[in-house]
Design a protein around this motif. Structure first.
Motif, mmCIF file in Angstrom:
data_model
loop_
_atom_site.group_PDB
_atom_site.id
_atom_site.type_symbol
_atom_site.label_atom_id
_atom_site.label_comp_id
_atom_site.label_asym_id
_atom_site.label_seq_id
_atom_site.Cartn_x
_atom_site.Cartn_y
_atom_site.Cartn_z
ATOM 1 N N SER A 14 -27.725 50.562 38.311
ATOM 2 C CA SER A 14 -29.048 51.164 37.962
ATOM 3 C C SER A 14 -28.655 51.916 36.649
ATOM 4 C CB SER A 14 -28.986 52.318 39.108
ATOM 5 O OG SER A 14 -28.089 52.869 39.488
ATOM 6 N N ARG A 15 -27.542 52.331 36.088
ATOM 7 C CA ARG A 15 -27.470 52.876 34.912
ATOM 8 C C ARG A 15 -26.187 52.349 34.192
ATOM 9 N NH1 ARG A 15 -26.195 57.603 38.123
ATOM 10 N NH2 ARG A 15 -24.302 57.536 37.353
ATOM 11 N N PRO A 16 -26.228 52.098 32.757
ATOM 12 C CA PRO A 16 -25.205 51.468 32.183
ATOM 13 C C PRO A 16 -23.948 52.342 32.078
ATOM 14 C CG PRO A 16 -26.880 51.876 30.703
ATOM 15 C CD PRO A 16 -27.595 52.435 32.022
ATOM 16 N N VAL A 17 -22.785 51.746 31.647
ATOM 17 C CA VAL A 17 -21.641 52.383 31.584
ATOM 18 C C VAL A 17 -21.373 52.176 29.973
ATOM 19 C CG1 VAL A 17 -19.123 52.635 31.970
ATOM 20 C CG2 VAL A 17 -20.882 52.322 33.874
ATOM 21 N N TYR A 18 -20.949 53.274 29.495
ATOM 22 C CA TYR A 18 -20.594 53.269 27.932
ATOM 23 C C TYR A 18 -18.919 53.549 27.866
ATOM 24 C CZ TYR A 18 -25.456 53.764 27.442
ATOM 25 O OH TYR A 18 -26.689 53.481 27.607
ATOM 26 N N VAL A 19 -18.289 52.548 27.496
ATOM 27 C CA VAL A 19 -16.690 52.517 27.300
ATOM 28 C C VAL A 19 -16.417 52.098 25.881
ATOM 29 C CG1 VAL A 19 -16.286 51.773 29.901
ATOM 30 C CG2 VAL A 19 -16.682 49.982 28.008
ATOM 31 N N GLY A 20 -14.877 52.055 25.655
ATOM 32 C CA GLY A 20 -14.433 51.688 24.489
ATOM 33 C C GLY A 20 -13.008 51.906 24.580
ATOM 34 N N LEU A 21 -12.433 51.916 23.308
ATOM 35 C CA LEU A 21 -10.908 52.202 23.196
ATOM 36 C C LEU A 21 -10.924 53.398 22.676
ATOM 37 C CD1 LEU A 21 -9.878 48.987 21.564
ATOM 38 C CD2 LEU A 21 -9.703 49.618 23.950
ATOM 39 N N GLY A 22 -9.894 54.202 23.284
ATOM 40 C CA GLY A 22 -9.753 55.927 23.022
ATOM 41 C C GLY A 22 -10.991 56.642 23.167
ATOM 42 N N ASP A 23 -11.477 57.332 22.136
ATOM 43 C CA ASP A 23 -12.699 58.226 22.245
ATOM 44 C C ASP A 23 -13.744 57.608 21.783
ATOM 45 O OD1 ASP A 23 -11.264 60.081 23.215
ATOM 46 O OD2 ASP A 23 -10.781 61.033 20.985
ATOM 47 N N HIS A 24 -13.944 56.386 21.203
ATOM 48 C CA HIS A 24 -14.892 55.337 20.679
ATOM 49 C C HIS A 24 -15.732 54.801 21.838
ATOM 50 C CE1 HIS A 24 -13.338 56.782 17.048
ATOM 51 N NE2 HIS A 24 -12.676 55.839 17.058
ATOM 52 N N LEU A 25 -16.715 55.121 22.296
ATOM 53 C CA LEU A 25 -17.498 54.550 23.490
ATOM 54 C C LEU A 25 -18.519 53.708 22.688
ATOM 55 C CD1 LEU A 25 -18.072 57.718 25.991
ATOM 56 C CD2 LEU A 25 -15.954 55.964 25.765
#
Length: 89
Positions: A14-25
């Motif tokens: 219903s809502r996307p998730v923002y991810v990445g490595l370290g602090d970079h989403l």
């Protein structure tokens, strides 16, 4: 006679998730299929309770056995574990 298993690769949260490595989403995960691809390609540590739980629930969501949103929080938990693991190295 073969068995046909329907897989909904287009299942979405219903809502996307923002991810990445370290602090970079910088990566958007929109559902269980994206989550599985991300875990298998970006996680350095593919083990642990949260990883296996997220992976299994994402598969169940693709098979229509659970609502896709059921796999969202377990994926986030596995991602947090992964980032904690990277930070402690």
């Amino acid at each position: 006679m073969g068995l046909i298993i329907r897989v909904n690769f287009f299942a979405r949260w219903s809502r996307p998730v923002y991810v990445g490595l370290g602090d970079h989403l910088d990566t958007t995960i929109t559902g269980p299929a994206d989550a599985i691809r991300y875990m298998e390609s970006k996680f350095q540590s593919q083990r642990g309770t949260n990883y296996f739980r997220a992976h299994a629930l994402c598969h169940h969501a693709l098979l229509g056995e659970v609502c896709p949103d059921v796999a969202r929080q377990p994926f986030l938990d596995a991602w947090v574990d992964q980032n904690f693991h990277l930070a402690s190295e």
